[in-house]
Design an enzyme around this catalytic site. Structure first.
Site, PDB file in Angstrom:
ATOM      1  N   HIS A  52     -34.933 -56.351  50.705  1.00  0.00           N
ATOM      2  CA  HIS A  52     -33.851 -55.354  50.297  1.00  0.00           C
ATOM      3  C   HIS A  52     -34.081 -54.211  51.439  1.00  0.00           C
ATOM      4  CE1 HIS A  52     -31.679 -53.202  47.391  1.00  0.00           C
ATOM      5  NE2 HIS A  52     -32.266 -52.327  47.783  1.00  0.00           N
ATOM      6  N   GLU A  53     -35.154 -53.688  51.278  1.00  0.00           N
ATOM      7  CA  GLU A  53     -35.223 -52.333  52.027  1.00  0.00           C
ATOM      8  C   GLU A  53     -35.064 -52.692  53.630  1.00  0.00           C
ATOM      9  OE1 GLU A  53     -35.361 -49.595  50.529  1.00  0.00           O
ATOM     10  OE2 GLU A  53     -35.573 -50.489  48.685  1.00  0.00           O
ATOM     11  N   HIS A  56     -31.567 -52.150  54.156  1.00  0.00           N
ATOM     12  CA  HIS A  56     -30.857 -50.880  54.211  1.00  0.00           C
ATOM     13  C   HIS A  56     -31.479 -50.160  55.614  1.00  0.00           C
ATOM     14  CE1 HIS A  56     -29.847 -50.298  50.207  1.00  0.00           C
ATOM     15  NE2 HIS A  56     -30.786 -50.435  49.767  1.00  0.00           N
TER      16      HIS A  56
END
Ligand SMILES: [Zn+2]
Length: 238
Positions: A52-53, A56
């Site tokens: 997920h990170e 980003h």
């Protein structure tokens, strides 16, 4: 982040873990009756947070923003960026990337869940693990998309407001919406007896205010620089 150390590096981005995260994971892993499935879910959770990170971080990098590192800590992951672009397009693209990774992972694992139904009882754990993976990622996407600034959903709300307002006004509004959402989360947590929700709500309330203070300071500095004239356009703009 104080009390964190590097464990890996992916695509040139240092992955760090906070001591409290290690304590939490070790605590959950060492629960006396933790079975194989529980440990697998824990590992899937960690992997999903990192991906997920990374979502980003890699989108931010495409916009020329340097990614300092990704840190895992008890409330999830944090991707530290060298600069925060005051642009609704860039902000929205970076914010949506994380939840999109989770939804993609859930979709990718869905066929394994279906296949699990057709496996014998001995291989049932494959379907169970895949189902847990889908559930973890759908929940992660769902929570992060809550409009509780500074969550990813809250950032999308700010990006939306910033289309027709100054970055500061958009942040003020996003924080207001975020705090209403945090209050709702806290009350829900108390009603359901889920003590983690008020903690998360407090964290959102506090970090939202912190980011608003930073935006206020930057806006004030920009005003000073412009000697009362219109604040200059930020360097990064989509
Ligand atoms: Zn996120």
């Amino acid at each position: 982040m104080f009390g964190s150390f590097q464990i890996a590096s992916i695509a040139g981005i240092p992955i760090r873990v906070h001591v409290l995260f290690v304590v939490l994971v070790a605590g959950l892993a060492l629960v006396p009756d933790a079975g194989f499935l529980q440990l697998a879910i824990l590992a899937m959770l960690v992997v999903s947070v990192v991906l997920h990170e990374l979502g980003h971080a890699l989108v931010a990098r495409r916009f020329g923003i340097r990614v300092v590192d990704i840190t895992l800590w008890p409330l999830g992951g944090l991707a530290r960026l060298s600069s925060i672009p005051e642009s609704s397009g860039v902000e929205a693209a970076i914010a949506i990337a994380g939840p999109l990774v989770n939804l993609f992972l859930a979709l990718a694992a869905a066929p394994v869940v279906v296949a699990g139904f057709f496996l014998g009882a001995r291989e049932a754990w494959v379907g169970e693990a895949a189902f847990a993976f889908v559930a973890v990622n759908v929940l992660m996407a769902g929570f992060n998309l809550l409009p509780a600034f500074p969550t990813d959903g809250g950032r999308l709300v700010r990006a939306w407001f910033a289309r027709s307002r100054s970055w500061l006004d958009a942040t003020v509004l996003a924080v207001r919406v975020g705090r209403a959402m945090a209050l709702l989360l806290a009350v829900t947590g108390v009603v359901w007896g889920q003590w983690m929700l008020p903690v998360v709500a407090l964290w959102l309330w506090w970090t939202g205010g912190l980011e608003l203070t930073q935006v206020r300071a930057r806006a004030a500095a920009a005003r000073l620089e412009g000697l009362g004239a219109r604040a200059p356009d930020p360097a990064v703009r989509a």
